[in-house]
Design a protein around this motif. Structure first.
Motif, PDB file in Angstrom:
ATOM      1  N   PHE A   1       0.804  -1.224   0.000  1.00 28.15           N
ATOM      2  CA  PHE A   1       0.000   0.000   0.000  1.00 28.15           C
ATOM      3  C   PHE A   1       0.838   1.275   0.000  1.00 28.15           C
ATOM      4  N   TRP A   2       2.141   1.145   0.203  1.00 24.93           N
ATOM      5  CA  TRP A   2       2.961   2.343   0.357  1.00 24.93           C
ATOM      6  C   TRP A   2       4.381   1.965  -0.042  1.00 24.93           C
ATOM      7  N   SER A   3       5.109   2.909  -0.631  1.00 19.67           N
ATOM      8  CA  SER A   3       6.478   2.646  -1.066  1.00 19.67           C
ATOM      9  C   SER A   3       7.431   3.697  -0.525  1.00 19.67           C
ATOM     10  N   GLU A   4       8.659   3.307  -0.482  1.00 22.58           N
ATOM     11  CA  GLU A   4       9.720   4.251  -0.187  1.00 22.58           C
ATOM     12  C   GLU A   4       9.813   5.240  -1.350  1.00 22.58           C
ATOM     13  N   LYS A   5      10.119   6.511  -1.041  1.00 21.66           N
ATOM     14  CA  LYS A   5      10.237   7.508  -2.100  1.00 21.66           C
ATOM     15  C   LYS A   5      11.445   7.203  -2.971  1.00 21.66           C
ATOM     16  N   ARG A   6      11.260   7.309  -4.291  1.00 20.23           N
ATOM     17  CA  ARG A   6      12.361   7.030  -5.186  1.00 20.23           C
ATOM     18  C   ARG A   6      13.525   7.987  -4.885  1.00 20.23           C
ATOM     19  N   PRO A   7      14.791   7.581  -5.040  1.00 17.48           N
ATOM     20  CA  PRO A   7      15.234   6.376  -5.759  1.00 17.48           C
ATOM     21  C   PRO A   7      15.161   5.081  -4.963  1.00 17.48           C
TER      22      PRO A   7
ATOM     23  N   ASN B   1      13.329   1.848  -3.253  1.00 15.07           N
ATOM     24  CA  ASN B   1      12.247   1.063  -3.843  1.00 15.07           C
ATOM     25  C   ASN B   1      11.694  -0.001  -2.916  1.00 15.07           C
ATOM     26  N   ALA B   2      11.941   0.139  -1.604  1.00 15.25           N
ATOM     27  CA  ALA B   2      11.345  -0.794  -0.660  1.00 15.25           C
ATOM     28  C   ALA B   2       9.870  -0.488  -0.486  1.00 15.25           C
ATOM     29  N   SER B   3       9.117  -1.470  -0.039  1.00 12.39           N
ATOM     30  CA  SER B   3       7.727  -1.253   0.336  1.00 12.39           C
ATOM     31  C   SER B   3       7.674  -0.806   1.793  1.00 12.39           C
ATOM     32  N   LYS B   4       6.560  -0.181   2.178  1.00 11.53           N
ATOM     33  CA  LYS B   4       6.394   0.289   3.548  1.00 11.53           C
ATOM     34  C   LYS B   4       5.031  -0.164   4.079  1.00 11.53           C
ATOM     35  N   VAL B   5       5.016  -0.537   5.335  1.00  8.44           N
ATOM     36  CA  VAL B   5       3.765  -0.954   5.971  1.00  8.44           C
ATOM     37  C   VAL B   5       2.876   0.268   6.150  1.00  8.44           C
ATOM     38  N   ALA B   6       1.621   0.156   5.740  1.00 14.02           N
ATOM     39  CA  ALA B   6       0.704   1.298   5.804  1.00 14.02           C
ATOM     40  C   ALA B   6      -0.646   0.874   6.369  1.00 14.02           C
ATOM     41  N   ASN B   7      -1.283   1.794   7.054  1.00 11.20           N
ATOM     42  CA  ASN B   7      -2.652   1.604   7.528  1.00 11.20           C
ATOM     43  C   ASN B   7      -3.560   2.508   6.697  1.00 11.20           C
ATOM     44  N   ILE B   8      -4.397   1.910   5.864  1.00  8.53           N
ATOM     45  CA  ILE B   8      -5.311   2.703   5.034  1.00  8.53           C
ATOM     46  C   ILE B   8      -6.767   2.492   5.457  1.00  8.53           C
TER      47      ILE B   8
ATOM     48  N   ALA C   1      -0.155   1.277  -4.534  1.00  8.25           N
ATOM     49  CA  ALA C   1       0.433   2.344  -3.721  1.00  8.25           C
ATOM     50  C   ALA C   1       0.378   3.685  -4.432  1.00  8.25           C
ATOM     51  N   PRO C   2      -0.278   4.702  -3.840  1.00  8.60           N
ATOM     52  CA  PRO C   2      -0.149   6.053  -4.407  1.00  8.60           C
ATOM     53  C   PRO C   2       1.296   6.511  -4.227  1.00  8.60           C
ATOM     54  N   THR C   3       1.854   7.161  -5.233  1.00 13.38           N
ATOM     55  CA  THR C   3       3.274   7.467  -5.197  1.00 13.38           C
ATOM     56  C   THR C   3       3.672   8.263  -3.962  1.00 13.38           C
TER      57      THR C   3
END
Length: 651
Positions: free
Chosen positions: A110-116, A118-125, A215-217
C-alpha cells in the motif's frame, strides 16, 4: 511461536479462479493483532519460488530470519511478524529454482519508499474518515451530466523550492488539496484526471511504467494524504479519474518482472510478453491470478480510495497481438488472426464486475483504432468501457487548426468528418499531454500566424471543440496558453498569466467551461443526432462552421447555436440561418473586451437552408455562441393561467 493462518482455502480457491475481488485485503502487508500480539501479516504470491522470506528495518535487512510458509500449495506464502509497525520498510527475498536470490517490492504493498529507494512500507489505510458522503449519495447518471476534464501531472503543475535540499520542489498531497482543488473548481472543470498516481520508479515515464499498483506514489506524501486529496475534490463537487496501466510494466529488478524467477506476471513467450518499442513486459491475461491482481486493483482504487473513474492506458496495445511488431515478431491466436482473445475477455470481465459493484464508476479507454463497440455492453459484443478517447477527431482537429488560413478551405472536411461517427461510441474529445511533447509544440504554438492571431485562433478552436459532441479534456497549461512544451521536470509557466493575452485566453476558457456546465444542450450526448444539427457544414471558402446543439426537445427548446470563423478575415455581412423566429441572445464571443449584451432578431427568408436568418457580423477569427429564443407559452396554457388569475381576483 505459531500463529493462526489468515489465508484460507476459500481465499486460495477464489484467487485461483480469478474472482477474489478483494484479494488486496489478504495479500500484501497488513497491520493486525493476533492472539493479543500486535504486528504485521505478510502474504505474497510466488508459486515457483523455493523459499520466500521477509527482510526490513525490523531485522536489519538480514535474509532468512523470517521465512514464510506456503499455504495449501496455492503459491501464496504468508508470515506474521510481531512488533512490525506502520511505516517500516520491507522487501521479499525470493530464492529461485535456478539458485538466484531476488529482492522484490510487494506487488500488493500500500505504500512505497520515495524514489530512488524502492522498498515497500507498511501502511494503515483503514482508519481514514471520509467526508464525501454527499458526493456518493448522488444518483445521477453520468452520461446525462457534463464532463469537462482537467488532465494534470501533479509533480509539474506547480513547484516550490522552499527547502534548499529539495531538488524536486513537489507540492505534497495536502497542498494540492488546497491549491489544485481550488483552481479546478474556480475554472469550472467537472473532473480532474491525475497522471502518475500509482507508484513508479522513473519520473520520465510520467507514471506509465508502474511498479506499485496498490500504492499512491510517495513523491507527494502518504496514502492517507492522497485519500484526503480525493476527499477534497469530492467536497468541491469535482470527480476524480486516475490513469491506470494494465497493459504493461517495467523490467526493474525490484518489480513484477520475473517475480519468482519465472515469467509469473508476464507472458513467457517474448513475442507476446514484451513490447519491443517500449522495453516493457506485458501481463499474461491467460493466468487467472494475474487477471485477479489487475481487476482487484481497479476495484481497489474505486472502493478504497473513492476515485470515480479509471482511464485505461494503451488499450490498443492489449487488443492487438501484432501491436508495434513486424511480421515474425508476434504469435497469432488460435483462429490465426491478430486479436488478443485473453485481453478481450479481461476487459469484458473488468467492465462487468465494475458495473455490478460500482455502477456509478466509469472506465475510459485510450484506444486509437477502429475497434468496434469499445463502449458497448459485453452482452452485445462490446468491451464494456464507459467512454473512449476520440483519437481520430483529435488528429483531424489538430491537423486543421495548425494550417495557414489560406489552406484551411482545402481541408474543410477534417472538421466535419468527425460528425459522421460522433455517436458510434461514447467519446471524449482529448487534447492531452501527448499532444504537447516530443517537438509537437504547445497548443498555442501549433496555431499559425502572428502572436495575436495565435491566441484568437486557439480561442476559436476551443469554441469548436466545446460545441462538438463528446466529453472534453484539456491538459494543464492549455487553458492559459503555455508556450513551452510540457516537461515533467519543470513547473508550468504560471507567470504568463501576468501577460494580457494569456490572461484573456485563461478568462475565455473559464467562461467556456462554466457555460458548458450551465447549458444542457452543450453536454447532451445520449440523444445521438437529435442533439446536433449542422446549419452550414459546407462553407469551406470562408472556413466558417455553424451548427446547433440541442437537448432533443421539440421546437429547439434550450438549443444553443455556434458560429466559428477560422480565418483572419472580417465578415461584416455574415448571416447565419436559424430554424425559428424570435430574438436570439449572444452568450459568448471570442472577441476580447466584448461584454455588452447582444441580441439578434431573426429575419424571415431562406439562409443556409433555414427559413430565418440572423445578421451576425464577424471579426477575424471570431466565434460566437448564441442562445435560441425561449419557447413561448401556448394560447391554451396562457388561457388557463389567465382564468386562474381571474378566479383569484374574483374571490
Amino acid at each position: 511461536m505459531e500463529y493462526k493462518k489468515i489465508i484460507t482455502k476459500d481465499d486460495c480457491y477464489m484467487f485461483g479462479q480469478g474472482t477474489h475481488y478483494e484479494i488486496y485485503n489478504k495479500l500484501g502487508a497488513h497491520l493486525m493483532e493476533i492472539d493479543g500480539v500486535k504486528g504485521t501479516y505478510f502474504a505474497v504470491w510466488a508459486p515457483n519460488a523455493v523459499n520466500v522470506s521477509v527482510v526490513g528495518e525490523f531485522n536489519n535487512w538480514i535474509g532468512f530470519d523470517h521465512n514464510m510458509e506456503m499455504e495449501n500449495d496455492s503459491g501464496i506464502w504468508e508470515l506474521f511478524i510481531p512488533g512490525v509497525g506502520e511505516g517500516e520498510m520491507y522487501k521479499y527475498v525470493i530464492s529461485t529454482k535456478n539458485g538466484d536470490t531476488l529482492y522484490k517490492s510487494d506487488p500488493y504493498g500500500f505504500w512505497s519508499e520515495k524514489r530512488p529507494g524502492n522498498a515497500s512500507k507498511v501502511a494503515n489505510i483503514e482508519d481514514y474518515t471520509w467526508k464525501d458522503k454527499k458526493w456518493h449519495e448522488k444518483k445521477e447518471n453520468h452520461y446525462e451530466e457534463p464532463m469537462s476534464i482537467y488532465e494534470v501531472h501533479m509533480g509539474s503543475w506547480k513547484k516550490d523550492f522552499v527547502d534548499e535540499n529539495d531538488e524536486d520542489g513537489f507540492y505534497d498531497y495536502k497542498r494540492l488539496a488546497k491549491e489544485l482543488v481550488a483552481y479546478v473548481k474556480d475554472m469550472g472543470y467537472t473532473h480532474v484526471e491525475l497522471m502518475g498516481v500509482l507508484e513508479h520508479p522513473f519520473d520520465g515515464s510520467w507514471g506509465y511504467q508502474v511498479v506499485g499498483y496498490y500504492a499512491p506514489t510517495a513523491r507527494y506524501g502518504k496514502p492517507v494524504e492522497f485519500m484526503h486529496l480525493v476527499d477534497e475534490f469530492h467536497r468541491a463537487g469535482i470527480g476524480v479519474i486516475l490513469d491506470w496501466v494494465p497493459a504493461h510494466f517495467p523490467k526493474d529488478a525490484h518489480g513484477l518482472a520475473m517475480f519468482d524467477g519465472t515469467p509469473l506476471y508476464e507472458y513467457a513467450d517474448t513475442r507476446k510478453g514484451e513490447h519491443p518499442d517500449w522495453g516493457t513486459k506485458i501481463f499474461d491475461y491467460s493466468k487467472t491470478e494475474v487477471v485477479n491482481f489487475l481487476i482487484a486493483n481497479a476495484l481497489f482504487w474505486v472502493e478504497k480510495y473513492h476515485v470515480d473513474g479509471l482511464r485505461v492506458d494503451a488499450v490498443a496495445s492489449m487488443l492487438y497481438l501484432d501491436y508495434g511488431r513486424q511480421d515474425g515478431q508476434w504469435v497469432p491466436n488460435k483462429y490465426g488472426d491478430n486479436k488478443n482473445l485473453e485481453a478481450i475477455e479481461f476487459f469484458k470481465h473488468l467492465s462487468s464486475i465494475m458495473k455490478q459493484r460500482n455502477p456509478q464508476a466509469y472506465i475510459i479507454a485510450e484506444e486509437s483504432t477502429a475497434w468496434p463497440k469499445v463502449t458497448a455492453d459485453p452482452k452485445d459484443g462490446g468491451l464494456g468501457f464507459s467512454y473512449k478517447w476520440n483519437m481520430g477527431w483529435m488528429h483531424d482537429f489538430l491537423e486543421y487548426v495548425k494550417l495557414d488560413p489560406y489552406f484551411k478551405k482545402f481541408n474543410h472536411n477534417k472538421m466535419t468528418f468527425g460528425l459522421t461517427y460522433a455517436f458510434s461510441e461514447n467519446f471524449i474529445l482529448v487534447l492531452s499531454h501527448d499532444e504537447v511533447v516530443h517537438l509537437k509544440c504547445s497548443m498555442l504554438n501549433k496555431m499559425p500566424g502572428y502572436p495575436a492571431d495565435k491566441f484568437k485562433n486557439l480561442k476559436t478552436a476551443y469554441t469548436f471543440m466545446f460545441g462538438h459532441p463528446g466529453r472534453k479534456l484539456l491538459f494543464m497549461g492549455q487553458d492559459f496558453g503555455q508556450l513551452q512544451e510540457w516537461s515533467e521536470a519543470r513547473s508550468l509557466d504560471w507567470y504568463l498569466l501576468e501577460e494580457p493575452e494569456h490572461k484573456d485566453l485563461h478568462e475565455y476558457v473559464k467562461k467556456l467551461l462554466h457555460l458548458y456546465k450551465k447549458y444542457p444542450a452543450m453536454y447532451t450526448e445520449t440523444k445521438g443526432y437529435d442533439a446536433f444539427e449542422w446549419i452550414n457544414c459546407n462553407d469551406n471558402d470562408r472556413s466558417i462552421f455553424s451548427f446547433i446543439r440541442k437537448t432533443g426537445e421539440e421546437n429547439y427548446k434550450n438549443a444553443i447555436g455556434f458560429v466559428t470563423n477560422f480565418t483572419p478575415i472580417a465578415r461584416e455581412d455574415y448571416r447565419v440561418g436559424v430554424p425559428k423566429a424570435g430574438t436570439y441572445k449572444r452568450l459568448l464571443t471570442t472577441e476580447s473586451g466584448e461584454t455588452k449584451e447582444v441580441k439578434y432578431k431573426a429575419k424571415k427568408g431562406e439562409c443556409d437552408g433555414m427559413p430565418y436568418s440572423l445578421d451576425m457580423p464577424l471579426h477575424p477569427f471570431e466565434s460566437v455562441i448564441f442562445e435560441f429564443p425561449k419557447v413561448a407559452a401556448t394560447r391554451k396554457s396562457h388561457a388557463k393561467s389567465t382564468k386562474g388569475k381571474k378566479a383569484v381576483n374574483k374571490k
